[in-house]
Every structure is written in C-alpha cells, then in structure tokens.
Motif scaffolding. Structure first.
Motif, PDB file in Angstrom:
ATOM      1  N   ARG A  22       0.804  -1.372   0.023  1.00 26.63           N
ATOM      2  CA  ARG A  22       0.033  -0.179   0.010  1.00 26.63           C
ATOM      3  C   ARG A  22       0.871   1.232   0.057  1.00 26.63           C
ATOM      4  NH1 ARG A  22      -3.581  -1.430   3.638  1.00 26.63           N
ATOM      5  NH2 ARG A  22      -4.333  -2.701   1.895  1.00 26.63           N
ATOM      6  N   GLN A  23       1.828   1.297   0.890  1.00 25.33           N
ATOM      7  CA  GLN A  23       3.031   2.292   0.967  1.00 25.33           C
ATOM      8  C   GLN A  23       3.485   2.706  -0.652  1.00 25.33           C
ATOM      9  OE1 GLN A  23       5.726   1.305   3.643  1.00 25.33           O
ATOM     10  NE2 GLN A  23       4.590   2.174   5.589  1.00 25.33           N
ATOM     11  N   ALA A  24       3.787   1.644  -1.193  1.00 25.38           N
ATOM     12  CA  ALA A  24       4.489   1.687  -2.637  1.00 25.38           C
ATOM     13  C   ALA A  24       3.260   2.215  -3.630  1.00 25.38           C
ATOM     14  CB  ALA A  24       4.865   0.264  -3.237  1.00 25.38           C
ATOM     15  N   PHE A  25       2.186   1.749  -3.474  1.00 23.95           N
ATOM     16  CA  PHE A  25       1.144   2.167  -4.302  1.00 23.95           C
ATOM     17  C   PHE A  25       0.894   3.523  -4.196  1.00 23.95           C
ATOM     18  CE2 PHE A  25      -3.188   2.564  -6.224  1.00 23.95           C
ATOM     19  CZ  PHE A  25      -3.279   1.485  -7.052  1.00 23.95           C
ATOM     20  N   VAL A  26       0.932   3.976  -3.183  1.00 27.48           N
ATOM     21  CA  VAL A  26       0.467   5.607  -2.766  1.00 27.48           C
ATOM     22  C   VAL A  26       1.803   6.322  -3.134  1.00 27.48           C
ATOM     23  CG1 VAL A  26       0.510   7.189  -0.740  1.00 27.48           C
ATOM     24  CG2 VAL A  26      -0.953   5.182  -0.694  1.00 27.48           C
ATOM     25  N   LEU A  27       3.046   5.756  -2.994  1.00 30.43           N
ATOM     26  CA  LEU A  27       4.098   6.622  -3.396  1.00 30.43           C
ATOM     27  C   LEU A  27       4.182   6.782  -4.848  1.00 30.43           C
ATOM     28  CD1 LEU A  27       7.409   5.304  -1.241  1.00 30.43           C
ATOM     29  CD2 LEU A  27       6.761   7.716  -1.754  1.00 30.43           C
ATOM     30  N   ARG A  28       3.894   5.621  -5.628  1.00 34.14           N
ATOM     31  CA  ARG A  28       3.629   5.586  -7.142  1.00 34.14           C
ATOM     32  C   ARG A  28       2.838   6.454  -7.501  1.00 34.14           C
ATOM     33  NH1 ARG A  28       5.293   1.006 -10.083  1.00 34.14           N
ATOM     34  NH2 ARG A  28       6.709   0.669  -8.415  1.00 34.14           N
ATOM     35  N   MET A  29       1.721   6.507  -7.069  1.00 27.48           N
ATOM     36  CA  MET A  29       0.549   7.619  -7.153  1.00 27.48           C
ATOM     37  C   MET A  29       1.052   8.933  -7.192  1.00 27.48           C
ATOM     38  SD  MET A  29      -3.273   7.744  -5.519  1.00 27.48           S
ATOM     39  CE  MET A  29      -2.992   6.180  -5.102  1.00 27.48           C
ATOM     40  N   MET A  30       1.589   9.362  -5.830  1.00 24.90           N
ATOM     41  CA  MET A  30       1.858  10.903  -5.682  1.00 24.90           C
ATOM     42  C   MET A  30       3.190  11.169  -6.695  1.00 24.90           C
ATOM     43  SD  MET A  30       0.806  12.970  -3.692  1.00 24.90           S
ATOM     44  CE  MET A  30       1.451  14.809  -4.087  1.00 24.90           C
ATOM     45  N   PHE A  31       4.010  10.178  -6.852  1.00 21.20           N
ATOM     46  CA  PHE A  31       5.109  10.860  -8.140  1.00 21.20           C
ATOM     47  C   PHE A  31       4.516  10.948  -9.241  1.00 21.20           C
ATOM     48  CE2 PHE A  31       8.542   9.747 -10.923  1.00 21.20           C
ATOM     49  CZ  PHE A  31       9.576  10.298 -10.437  1.00 21.20           C
ATOM     50  N   GLN A  32       3.695  10.019  -9.648  1.00 18.77           N
ATOM     51  CA  GLN A  32       2.785  10.527 -10.927  1.00 18.77           C
ATOM     52  C   GLN A  32       2.125  11.646 -10.869  1.00 18.77           C
ATOM     53  OE1 GLN A  32       1.034   7.230 -13.119  1.00 18.77           O
ATOM     54  NE2 GLN A  32       2.606   5.815 -12.190  1.00 18.77           N
ATOM     55  N   ILE A  33       1.519  12.095  -9.769  1.00 24.51           N
ATOM     56  CA  ILE A  33       0.635  13.286  -9.551  1.00 24.51           C
ATOM     57  C   ILE A  33       1.765  14.555  -9.803  1.00 24.51           C
ATOM     58  CG2 ILE A  33      -0.583  14.944  -8.158  1.00 24.51           C
ATOM     59  CD1 ILE A  33      -1.538  12.015  -6.782  1.00 24.51           C
ATOM     60  N   MET A  34       2.745  14.341  -9.072  1.00 28.21           N
ATOM     61  CA  MET A  34       3.728  15.488  -9.185  1.00 28.21           C
ATOM     62  C   MET A  34       4.579  15.591 -10.546  1.00 28.21           C
ATOM     63  SD  MET A  34       3.122  16.664  -6.386  1.00 28.21           S
ATOM     64  CE  MET A  34       4.535  18.227  -6.812  1.00 28.21           C
ATOM     65  N   GLN A  35       4.458  14.285 -11.348  1.00 24.14           N
ATOM     66  CA  GLN A  35       4.944  14.492 -12.665  1.00 24.14           C
ATOM     67  C   GLN A  35       4.083  15.468 -13.594  1.00 24.14           C
ATOM     68  OE1 GLN A  35       5.640  10.334 -13.577  1.00 24.14           O
ATOM     69  NE2 GLN A  35       7.662  10.750 -14.121  1.00 24.14           N
ATOM     70  N   GLY A  36       2.611  15.222 -13.656  1.00 23.90           N
ATOM     71  CA  GLY A  36       1.749  15.862 -14.021  1.00 23.90           C
ATOM     72  C   GLY A  36       1.724  17.395 -13.868  1.00 23.90           C
ATOM     73  N   LEU A  37       1.798  17.785 -12.567  1.00 24.67           N
ATOM     74  CA  LEU A  37       1.867  18.905 -12.159  1.00 24.67           C
ATOM     75  C   LEU A  37       3.035  19.592 -12.598  1.00 24.67           C
ATOM     76  CD1 LEU A  37       0.161  21.064 -10.588  1.00 24.67           C
ATOM     77  CD2 LEU A  37       1.413  20.400  -8.352  1.00 24.67           C
ATOM     78  N   ALA A  38       4.081  19.139 -12.572  1.00 23.32           N
ATOM     79  CA  ALA A  38       5.585  19.807 -13.035  1.00 23.32           C
ATOM     80  C   ALA A  38       5.413  19.888 -14.489  1.00 23.32           C
ATOM     81  CB  ALA A  38       6.643  18.648 -12.827  1.00 23.32           C
ATOM     82  N   ASN A  98      12.361  15.348  -7.141  1.00 23.34           N
ATOM     83  CA  ASN A  98      13.820  14.973  -6.594  1.00 23.34           C
ATOM     84  C   ASN A  98      13.953  14.892  -5.330  1.00 23.34           C
ATOM     85  OD1 ASN A  98      15.007  14.681  -9.352  1.00 23.34           O
ATOM     86  ND2 ASN A  98      14.713  16.661  -9.657  1.00 23.34           N
ATOM     87  N   HIS A  99      12.851  14.860  -4.554  1.00 17.89           N
ATOM     88  CA  HIS A  99      12.932  14.781  -3.022  1.00 17.89           C
ATOM     89  C   HIS A  99      13.314  13.267  -2.721  1.00 17.89           C
ATOM     90  CE1 HIS A  99      11.920  14.783   1.415  1.00 17.89           C
ATOM     91  NE2 HIS A  99      12.278  15.962   1.309  1.00 17.89           N
ATOM     92  N   PRO A 100      13.884  13.093  -1.762  1.00 21.52           N
ATOM     93  CA  PRO A 100      14.205  11.689  -1.193  1.00 21.52           C
ATOM     94  C   PRO A 100      13.107  10.749  -1.096  1.00 21.52           C
ATOM     95  CG  PRO A 100      16.004  13.042  -0.225  1.00 21.52           C
ATOM     96  CD  PRO A 100      14.918  13.837  -0.909  1.00 21.52           C
ATOM     97  N   PHE A 101      11.984  11.501  -0.649  1.00 22.59           N
ATOM     98  CA  PHE A 101      10.849  10.464  -0.238  1.00 22.59           C
ATOM     99  C   PHE A 101      10.212  10.003  -1.440  1.00 22.59           C
ATOM    100  CE2 PHE A 101       6.234  10.539   0.963  1.00 22.59           C
ATOM    101  CZ  PHE A 101       6.481   9.413   1.884  1.00 22.59           C
ATOM    102  N   LEU A 102       9.927  11.108  -2.413  1.00 24.28           N
ATOM    103  CA  LEU A 102       9.304  10.658  -3.861  1.00 24.28           C
ATOM    104  C   LEU A 102      10.112   9.789  -4.646  1.00 24.28           C
ATOM    105  CD1 LEU A 102       7.040  13.521  -4.895  1.00 24.28           C
ATOM    106  CD2 LEU A 102       6.504  11.325  -3.473  1.00 24.28           C
ATOM    107  N   ARG A 103      11.472  10.122  -4.478  1.00 28.36           N
ATOM    108  CA  ARG A 103      12.137   9.115  -5.168  1.00 28.36           C
ATOM    109  C   ARG A 103      12.463   7.514  -4.607  1.00 28.36           C
ATOM    110  NH1 ARG A 103      13.622  11.296  -9.525  1.00 28.36           N
ATOM    111  NH2 ARG A 103      15.842   9.722  -9.854  1.00 28.36           N
ATOM    112  N   LEU A 104      11.684   7.411  -3.654  1.00 28.61           N
ATOM    113  CA  LEU A 104      11.538   5.829  -3.138  1.00 28.61           C
ATOM    114  C   LEU A 104      10.546   5.319  -3.885  1.00 28.61           C
ATOM    115  CD1 LEU A 104      11.090   6.554   0.574  1.00 28.61           C
ATOM    116  CD2 LEU A 104      13.005   5.405  -0.281  1.00 28.61           C
ATOM    117  N   ALA A 105       9.980   6.017  -4.635  1.00 26.67           N
ATOM    118  CA  ALA A 105       8.849   5.327  -5.800  1.00 26.67           C
ATOM    119  C   ALA A 105       9.421   4.665  -6.754  1.00 26.67           C
ATOM    120  CB  ALA A 105       7.863   6.394  -6.068  1.00 26.67           C
ATOM    121  N   LEU A 106      10.894   5.248  -7.054  1.00 26.92           N
ATOM    122  CA  LEU A 106      11.542   4.521  -8.317  1.00 26.92           C
ATOM    123  C   LEU A 106      12.315   3.376  -8.013  1.00 26.92           C
ATOM    124  CD1 LEU A 106      12.698   8.094  -9.843  1.00 26.92           C
ATOM    125  CD2 LEU A 106      10.730   6.793 -10.322  1.00 26.92           C
ATOM    126  N   GLY A 107      12.468   3.166  -6.665  1.00 26.04           N
ATOM    127  CA  GLY A 107      13.451   2.100  -6.255  1.00 26.04           C
ATOM    128  C   GLY A 107      12.649   0.574  -6.163  1.00 26.04           C
TER     129      GLY A 107
END
Length: 439
Positions: A218-234, A422-431
């Motif tokens: 569930r943590q991984a799902f939320v992280l992946r979701m938030m990372f992509q949201i920020m990609q869209g906003l960026a 590029n924050h360490p927390f959202l970068r966890l979504a890529l690992g």
C-alpha cells in the motif's frame, strides 16, 4: 457554446477538426486550438453509464473550510476532498458537471472508450466559461510534444442542440480509467482496518503477503501515485499553467487494485479553473482564452475572472509584479499537492473514518503550522494513525520533511514541482519494493 464557437472543417466520418484561424488574428495564429481536437455531435457518442456529478471547485489555500466535505467513494458525487481548501464562486453558483462513460461511433475514432463531462446550460453561472477554460487548458498542454501521460487526454467536445440537454457543453476525454484517488483512499482505509489489500481476495493467497507486506505494498502504491501526480503538475508548470483544483477527486487512476502496482497510471483532470501564467497572460497581452471567448481583447474577459481569487490572495500576500504572481501561483498548487499527500498517506493508511481532509488541513496548517515535528509527535500518540506515521517516517522522516516544505505558510519557501520529484521521499517510488511474505 455560441460565444466560444470554434473554427472547424469536416475531415471525414462525423468528426470535425479544428483549422487555422483567419489572417486577422496575426501572430496569435499558432496559439489557437490545435488540430488534435475534434468537435463531435451527440450522434458520434454511444452513451454508457452515468458515473455521477463533479462539482467544479476553485481551491484556495488561505483558509480552512468551515464544513467538512463528504467522502467520495467513486467518481460519483465528486467533491475536492482537500476542501479543506475553500471553494470560490463556482461552488457558490452550484456549477456541477455530470460524468458519463461512453464510446465513439463512426469516423476515424470509432470504438475509442471515452469519459464525458457535461457542463450545465450557460444560464447556470459560469458553466460555459468553465467548460471553455478547461478545453483551452487541455489544448494548450496537449499541443506541446503530445502532452503528458499524467494528464487526461481531451479528444474534443460538442454543444447539445436539442432536447433537455440543449445548450450544454460536453467535453470528451479518452477513458484511460475513471477511478479516483479519493475512491482508492476510501477502499484502502477499509483494507487497512482489516489488514487486507485493495483488489481481488485471491491476491492475498497468490502473493503470500503477510500483514507487513500488505502495508508495504500500500505504501508503494501511494508513493507511485503521488510521484505521477507531481509529474503531471510539473509538466503543467513547465508549460506555465496552474491547476488550481488539485485534490483526490481530480486524480484518475487506471486501477485501484494494489495487485496492479506495476501497471498503475495516474492522470490529472478537472482543469476548469486552470490559470495561464505565461508572459502574455501576466503582462496583459492576449491569451488563447481571450481570443476564444470574445474574439477580442477585453480586460473584463470571463476567462480572466476565473483567476481573480488567486490574484486577490497574491495581493494580500504582498505580490504585485507579474513574475512573482506566477511563482505565487506555482506555490499555491504545491500547497494543494501537499494536502493531497497528507490525505493519501493518512486516509489510505489509517482505519476508515479516523481522519479526513479538512481535519488534516487544520492539523498541519493551523494547529501545528510550520512545526512538523510537533505534528508528527501528536500523530504518533494516536494508535489509529500508526501506519501513516510510519509511512511518512521512511528514510529518516523524509516524508514529514517534504510535507512540511509543501505546506509551509511562507509561499516563497515551498519547493517547486520538480524539486518535489527529486526529494528523497518521492524518489523511493523509483526504487525496488520488497514485501514480507508469510512462511
């Protein structure tokens, strides 16, 4: 929408494609609607299921909502659950768009599944202007290198001419998933309470996940979701566009099943209050909305009025020059994204009903404003939120660090969307993600 009427030509089948404007528009020709958008007619659409209604909200980060918004469990009854943030004139005028599934029939797009957003007749407040602004925003974003996979794809639209729907503006989106982040979070809260997962029951047995492994997923799902949201906003910010309605109901997922983690794709929509902060817009020049709405430049243009609440708050914050107004707008979107991160972390990782969006905003921006350490300690003392606290504490409390930065009361100190990515927390979504499995 007669006052927003597009310039069109028939290209085959029953679809109409936008063409170049007349020469009188001169240098603005390249900024008119691109050839990727179509004007449809009702006969081009095979209407499917009605999914509900979406209230069109403009969110402000300056105040806490006085009333708690109901928790949406699907795209039905969509409320921006970060309202938490306050809604402006559109909420007060009752502008609500109906949402349907469907598919295209005939023409070169036959068979394409779509989501349809039906704005009410122009007699209801700013419905026409909101529909035109949403179409304009999507066209502006899609015309740049094909757009972003993290933003819903608008195919075009039409105005109903007859019957009970006469005068309504319909926007037609490609259907890449109609499940909202709000719906996922509600399901995840239920699953957290019973130590389950969101998805098929047989997934538990097939994956062999223990309780800790299910929470990690569930943590991984939320992280992946938030990372992509920020990609869209960026991407939006890189094209000098603000969202201004970002919340869990304005994020669509292609799945809410945690078994589909690797296939998860997030897409942002609800751009009715999107604001153009390009140099032309900020320095008073013509924008696409100006040309589209009236065919001429006008200081009291309805498109400009949609951003009035944002610029009022910017003025209150001491922002007067154009470039600072743009940065204020970016920071305003980041604040909304910070509330969204808090919502996903706590609602998805806490038992259902133990926390909500408005309570989270009051907690982080009023009770413990700019003191995230105190907020964390307060949350740690509540056993219902232990999993959410642990999630934000990953990587030496990096989640709390990011949340505090995004919700900083001083807008100048909030990170950009790219910095968040590029924050360490959202970068966890890529690992790589590992899960504890039962023996």
């Amino acid at each position: 929408m007669q006052q927003h009427k597009l310039l069109l030509e028939r290209v085959g089948g029953r679809c109409l494609k936008l063409i170049s404007p007349p020469a009188r528009l001169g240098r603005l020709r390249s900024r008119l609607p691109s050839a990727s958008l179509y004007e449809f007619s009702p006969s081009d659409i095979e209407l499917g299921q009605r999914l509900g209604t979406s209230r069109v909200l403009n969110l402000a980060s300056s105040r806490v909502a006085e009333q708690q918004a109901p928790l949406a469990t699907d795209i039905t009854s969509l409320e921006q659950l970060t309202s938490s943030q306050t809604a402006s004139q559109s909420q007060q005028s009752g502008v609500e768009a109906r949402i349907f599934t469907g598919k295209l029939v005939g023409g070169d797009l036959a068979g394409v599944p779509v989501l349809l957003k039906a704005y009410p007749n122009r007699a209801l407040g700013d419905a026409d202007v909101l529909a035109a602004n949403e179409l304009t925003a999507h066209d502006s974003l899609q015309s740049w290198r094909g757009g972003s996979p993290c933003i819903c794809r608008l195919l075009g639209g039409f105005m109903a001419q007859t019957g009970a729907s006469a005068g309504e503006q319909w926007l037609v989106f490609r259907d890449d998933g109609s499940r909202t982040a709000a719906a996922y979070a509600a399901k995840a809260g239920d699953a957290t309470a019973r130590n389950g997962v969101v998805g098929p029951d047989n997934f538990l047995a097939a994956a062999g996940l223990g309780n800790q492994g299910r929470i990690q997923r569930r943590q991984a799902f939320v992280l992946r979701m938030m990372f992509q949201i920020m990609q869209g906003l960026a991407f939006m910010h890189s094209r000098q566009r603000l969202h201004q309605s970002l919340g869990p109901a304005s994020v669509l997922l292609n799945t809410r099943g945690e078994v589909d983690l690797d296939e998860l794709q997030v897409r942002i929509w609800d751009l009715a209050f999107s604001v153009d902060v390009s140099d032309e817009a900020l320095f008073g020049g013509a924008t696409l909305g100006d040309i589209w709405d009236r065919g001429s430049i006008s200081a009291d243009n309805p498109m400009k009025r949609l951003a009035s609440e944002l610029w009022r708050r910017a003025k209150q914050a001491g922002v007067f020059d154009a470039r600072s107004r743009r940065n204020f707008g970016y920071a305003d979107d980041i604040f909304a994204a910070g509330l969204l991160l808090a919502f996903l972390a706590f609602v998805a990782l806490s038992p259902a009903g133990s926390i909500d969006g408005p309570t989270l905003q009051r907690l982080f921006t009023v009770t413990f404003a700019d003191d995230m350490d105190a907020a964390r300690q307060y949350c740690e003392a509540d056993d219902r939120w232990v999993k959410a606290v642990a999630f934000l504490s990953r990587g030496s409390k990096t989640g709390w660090d990011l949340l505090g930065a995004m919700l900083n009361s001083q807008w100048q100190l909030r990170p950009t969307a790219d910095s968040c990515l590029n924050h360490p927390f959202l970068r966890l979504a890529l690992g790589p993600t590992t899960y504890n499995r039962e023996a």
